[in-house]
Design an enzyme around this catalytic site. Structure first.
Site, mmCIF file in Angstrom:
data_model
loop_
_atom_site.group_PDB
_atom_site.id
_atom_site.type_symbol
_atom_site.label_atom_id
_atom_site.label_comp_id
_atom_site.label_asym_id
_atom_site.label_seq_id
_atom_site.Cartn_x
_atom_site.Cartn_y
_atom_site.Cartn_z
ATOM 1 N N GLU A 75 0.785 -1.237 0.000
ATOM 2 C CA GLU A 75 0.000 0.000 0.000
ATOM 3 C C GLU A 75 0.816 1.286 0.000
ATOM 4 O O GLU A 75 0.809 2.049 0.970
ATOM 5 C CB GLU A 75 -0.978 -0.016 1.179
ATOM 6 C CG GLU A 75 -1.890 -1.235 1.151
ATOM 7 C CD GLU A 75 -3.007 -1.186 2.183
ATOM 8 O OE1 GLU A 75 -2.940 -0.365 3.109
ATOM 9 O OE2 GLU A 75 -3.960 -1.963 2.041
ATOM 10 N N GLU A 103 -5.179 -8.650 0.281
ATOM 11 C CA GLU A 103 -5.944 -8.351 1.499
ATOM 12 C C GLU A 103 -7.387 -8.073 1.136
ATOM 13 O O GLU A 103 -7.659 -7.344 0.185
ATOM 14 C CB GLU A 103 -5.427 -7.094 2.230
ATOM 15 C CG GLU A 103 -4.089 -7.248 2.875
ATOM 16 C CD GLU A 103 -3.646 -5.986 3.624
ATOM 17 O OE1 GLU A 103 -4.509 -5.188 4.047
ATOM 18 O OE2 GLU A 103 -2.430 -5.808 3.757
#
Ligand code: GBH
Length: 447
Positions: A166, A353
């Site tokens: 991320e 995720e």
């Protein structure tokens, strides 16, 4: 009733990250990271929580691996704590920290679980932050060297590598919004860091190729979906900016070798200038083997001048929410996946995720997290639709294997399919654990 069935080749897994689960913050020569500093600074993390002990997985990983084995997952995604291996970020190796990862990875493999390793899941060595952190181009080189060292150490053992988790969170959330470590509120700084992160990713991929490491490498941007409030062009444009903040900004450079011009201009309008040095775009524009995607939520956005960074106002149209107050919008998952395919091609994708925060507790040895099961069912249904639409999905990893240190929210937000009692550190399988186990062994579920 509807049966949602996945291709046989589909791989299933669960994910965690070092600072969120390991604990043992001061053991075996581990150096400090920016998250130690941040969590020990009063007022930064809810209830003053920190990751000193977390789930104590550093000492309890054998138990955790047995839980994974019983769950039946093929892949476990974990991250390496950079300062556990290089306490000062560069230079001297901490042999004990390195040994821990060797022991851990060996144990995974012995139990038939494939390791997927994230090199950077937010715990930058504090020593590197002290010399400017990700704003300093020397940190890029330090990361490439750390990555190269890990590739050499684990070549043949770890065959799935993720450079960065991320990059949006590492840059904008941590340095513009200021919610995560190091907690700056400076758009120029965040923009510069976003570029440096992509460079760090590209350099690590180049080292991976040079060393001819066995296996595959990718990175894992997070995506949020934005749905325009109306068909007015100004609403559509505002949502496109918000989408590009997550998707195009972090993917065009890797897949096309350039930043989206309209975003460069927008940032400039907001006072932040992107500086690109000679050769930077070539460094970033490296073929990768797979893309990781983290997806949680979506929003409805409406144009409003002066609102937020993108002249966009989020409208609450009454979506159902998780216990983190995040909207549940599985359609956004389908849309993000198909957008990625339409813009960048059918690149192999792992959902690195996806999961939900629900804080259900243990009652008579059981955790009835029905809402988490519903969330997973809805998102897996979207995932299946995206596969049918031609998205090249190789695997799905749920966040998270177990409740853990949820960053700025401390231990107050639970994402696990395994419950952790943070006083006793006892693990309890939730209903969602049994549901996921059953789904994995069948390869399908009943919606
Ligand atoms: C991931 O980040 C992290 O990789 C992982 O470590 C973490 O534990 C997990 O998610 C759960 O949080 O407040 O409505 O505006 C998720 C990135 C960024 C997704 C913020 C949701 C905003 C929701 N998140 N985003 S809202």
């Amino acid at each position: 009733m509807a049966i949602i069935k996945f291709p046989k080749e589909m791989r299933w897994g669960a994910a965690t990250a070092a600072y969120q689960i390991e604990g043992a913050a001061k053991e075996d020569g581990r150096g400090l990271s920016i998250w130690d500093t941040f969590s020990h600074t009063p007022g930064k993390v809810l209830n003053g929580d920190n990751g000193d002990v977390a789930c104590d997985s550093y000492h309890r990983y054998h138990e955790d691996i047995q839980l994974m084995k019983e769950l039946g997952i093929d892949i476990y995604r974990f991250s390496i704590s950079w300062p556990r291996v290089f306490p000062a970020g560069t230079g001297e190796v901490n042999e004990k920290g390195l040994q821990y990862y060797h022991d851990f990875v060996d144990a995974l493999i012995e139990n038939g679980i494939e390791p997927m390793c994230t090199l950077y899941h937010w715990d930058l060595p504090q020593a590197l932050q002290d010399t400017g952190g990700w704003a300093n181009r020397e940190t890029i080189e330090a990361f490439a060297e750390y990555a190269e060292f890990m590739f050499q150490q684990f070549n043949g053992k770890i065959k799935k590598w993720i450079t960065l988790n991320e990059p949006w969170c590492v840059s904008f959330l941590s340095n513009y919004i200021g919610a995560h470590a190091p907690g700056n509120k400076d758009l120029q700084l965040a923009l510069t860091i976003s570029h440096h992160l992509l460079l760090a990713h590209g350099k690590a991929v180049a080292r991976f190729r040079k060393l001819d490491v066995e296996g595959e490498i990718g990175y894992a941007p997070n995506m949020e979906w934005y749905e325009p409030f109306s068909s007015k062009q100004e609403d559509i444009d505002a949502c496109n900016r918000a989408l590009a903040y997550f998707i195009e900004w972090f993917m065009d450079p890797v897949f096309k070798g350039s930043y989206p011009e309209f975003m460069v201009d927008w940032f400039k309008k907001k006072g932040a200038v992107l500086t690109i040095e000679d050769g930077d775009m070539e460094t970033i524009h490296q073929p990768i083997d797979f893309l990781g995607i983290n997806f949680y939520t979506g929003f409805v956005g409406r144009y409003k001048e002066g609102e937020d960074l993108f002249d966009l106002e989020r409208i609450d149209i009454g979506f159902e929410k998780t216990d983190f107050n995040w909207n549940i919008y599985p359609e956004g998952f389908y849309k993000a996946l198909t957008k990625v395919k339409d813009q960048y091609g059918a690149i192999p994708i792992y959902i690195t995720e996806n999961g939900a925060c629900y804080n259900d507790g243990v009652e008579n040895g059981r955790v009835k997290d029905t809402k988490r099961i519903d969330y997973l069912k809805q998102h897996l249904t979207s995932l299946k639709r995206s596969i049918d639409a031609g998205v090249n999905v190789k695997g799905y990893l749920t966040w998270s294997l177990m409740d853990n240190f949820e960053w700025a929210e401390g231990y107050d937000k639970r994402f696990g399919i395994i419950h952790v009692d943070f006083n006793t550190l006892e693990r309890t399988k939730k209903d969602s654990y049994y549901w996921y186990k059953h789904m994995i062994s069948n390869g399908w579920f009943d919606m």
